[in-house]
Design a protein around this motif. Sequence first.
Motif, short mmCIF file in Angstrom:
data_model
loop_
_atom_site.label_atom_id
_atom_site.label_comp_id
_atom_site.label_asym_id
_atom_site.label_seq_id
_atom_site.Cartn_x
_atom_site.Cartn_y
_atom_site.Cartn_z
N HIS A 111 0.58 3.84 7.53
CA HIS A 111 0.16 4.38 6.23
C HIS A 111 -1.16 3.67 5.86
O HIS A 111 -1.20 2.83 4.97
CB HIS A 111 1.25 4.12 5.19
N PRO A 112 -2.24 4.01 6.57
CA PRO A 112 -3.48 3.25 6.41
C PRO A 112 -4.12 3.35 5.02
O PRO A 112 -4.72 2.39 4.54
CB PRO A 112 -4.41 3.85 7.48
N CYS A 113 -3.99 4.51 4.37
CA CYS A 113 -4.60 4.67 3.04
C CYS A 113 -3.97 3.68 2.06
O CYS A 113 -4.66 3.09 1.22
CB CYS A 113 -4.40 6.09 2.52
N GLN A 114 -2.66 3.49 2.20
CA GLN A 114 -1.96 2.56 1.32
C GLN A 114 -2.44 1.13 1.54
O GLN A 114 -2.72 0.39 0.58
CB GLN A 114 -0.45 2.66 1.59
N GLN A 131 -1.55 -1.10 -10.83
CA GLN A 131 -2.97 -1.26 -10.47
C GLN A 131 -3.14 -0.89 -8.99
O GLN A 131 -4.09 -0.22 -8.59
CB GLN A 131 -3.40 -2.71 -10.72
N GLN A 132 -2.19 -1.35 -8.20
CA GLN A 132 -2.16 -1.03 -6.77
C GLN A 132 -2.08 0.50 -6.58
O GLN A 132 -2.80 1.07 -5.75
CB GLN A 132 -0.93 -1.73 -6.17
N ALA A 133 -1.23 1.16 -7.36
CA ALA A 133 -1.11 2.62 -7.25
C ALA A 133 -2.42 3.31 -7.65
O ALA A 133 -2.89 4.23 -6.98
CB ALA A 133 0.04 3.12 -8.12
N GLN A 162 3.74 -6.74 -4.91
CA GLN A 162 3.19 -5.43 -4.60
C GLN A 162 4.28 -4.53 -4.03
O GLN A 162 5.18 -4.98 -3.30
CB GLN A 162 2.05 -5.57 -3.57
N HIS A 163 4.20 -3.26 -4.40
CA HIS A 163 5.16 -2.27 -3.92
C HIS A 163 4.38 -0.98 -3.74
O HIS A 163 3.69 -0.54 -4.66
CB HIS A 163 6.28 -2.09 -4.96
N CYS A 164 4.48 -0.35 -2.57
CA CYS A 164 3.68 0.85 -2.35
C CYS A 164 4.18 2.02 -3.19
O CYS A 164 3.44 2.97 -3.41
CB CYS A 164 3.64 1.20 -0.86
N LEU A 165 5.43 1.94 -3.65
CA LEU A 165 6.07 2.97 -4.48
C LEU A 165 6.28 4.26 -3.67
O LEU A 165 5.50 4.51 -2.76
CB LEU A 165 5.24 3.28 -5.74
#
Length: 301
Positions: A128-131, A281-283, A256-259
């Motif tokens: 999941h490179p975009c993440q 913020q990560q999202a 951090q959590h990719c959700l």
Amino acid sequence: MKHLLGIEQLSASEIESLVEKAIELKANRGKQIEHPLAGETWAMIFTKSSTRTRVSFEVGLNEFGARPLFLNSKDVQLGRGEPIKDTARVLGRMVHGAIIRTFDQQDVVDFAEFGKIPTINALTDEEHPCQILADLMTIREKLGGWEGKKISFFGDGDCNMGRSWAWAAKHLGFELCIAAPQAFQPAEEFMTRLGSAPVTITDDVKVAAENCDVLYTDTWVSMGKEEEAGARLIELAPFQINSEVLGMANQNAIVQHCLPAYRDNEITEEVLEERQDEIFQQAENRLHAQKAILMALAKAR
Ligand code: CP
Ligand code: NVA
């Protein structure tokens, strides 16, 4: 960079410049008059569900002057068995780029080969490179960078997120610790392919949490693994990020959590809500990071 197929294929300098560009695009959002994809149409072929990836790509493409063409794989002939290479050869003659979310990494690789248009991996079972690019951007914003940091991944260490993190550690040199029960540790075949990298694998949560700067987790039941849910929830239960685990990490550690998050499974409601600011913020950074990816691919054509 002609395609973004995985973190595996990127160099450290490509990752660096994508993160830098993403930070610049975030700062200038709404001020910029540049439309690097003006008049283009980009296909978004999704075989799996998505909130963040779909919305951030659609918004990013719009901001760059392109039209997103969302194609649910069930609606197109792909869902009735048309091979990916034929789909790619058709779309490659009509659209300007493709963003693909699916199961098999080989489908994204084949699309890039046969479509001959910029192709982005928007999540496969492998990567999941975009993440990861959005995560690295967030780590840069919150902690000043990943250099010398210890990033710990808790949970299903052999999923797309665990694997992508391992490639990022190999390229960038930060310490990655994966805490997972044996059955969910990166497969031997993967570790052989990864080769020498600053990656430690443990089944001891304490080893991962101590001296840690980033505590990272992901769902215990990745898309496509629903039938295994019962067993996974039991086996992965000791690898939850909770206040006890957080208490073992460095004072200024971030969560951090990719959700999407499944509360009280991989992360407690308490920790998620306490740290929601850094997690969302990560999202948000998905948008900025993916605009940087789109821009880099547009320049490389
Ligand atoms: N993190 C992520 O890729 O979210 P979506 O599945 O909602 O796109
Ligand atoms: N590992 C998860 C990531 C979701 C963004 C999955 O593949 O479902």
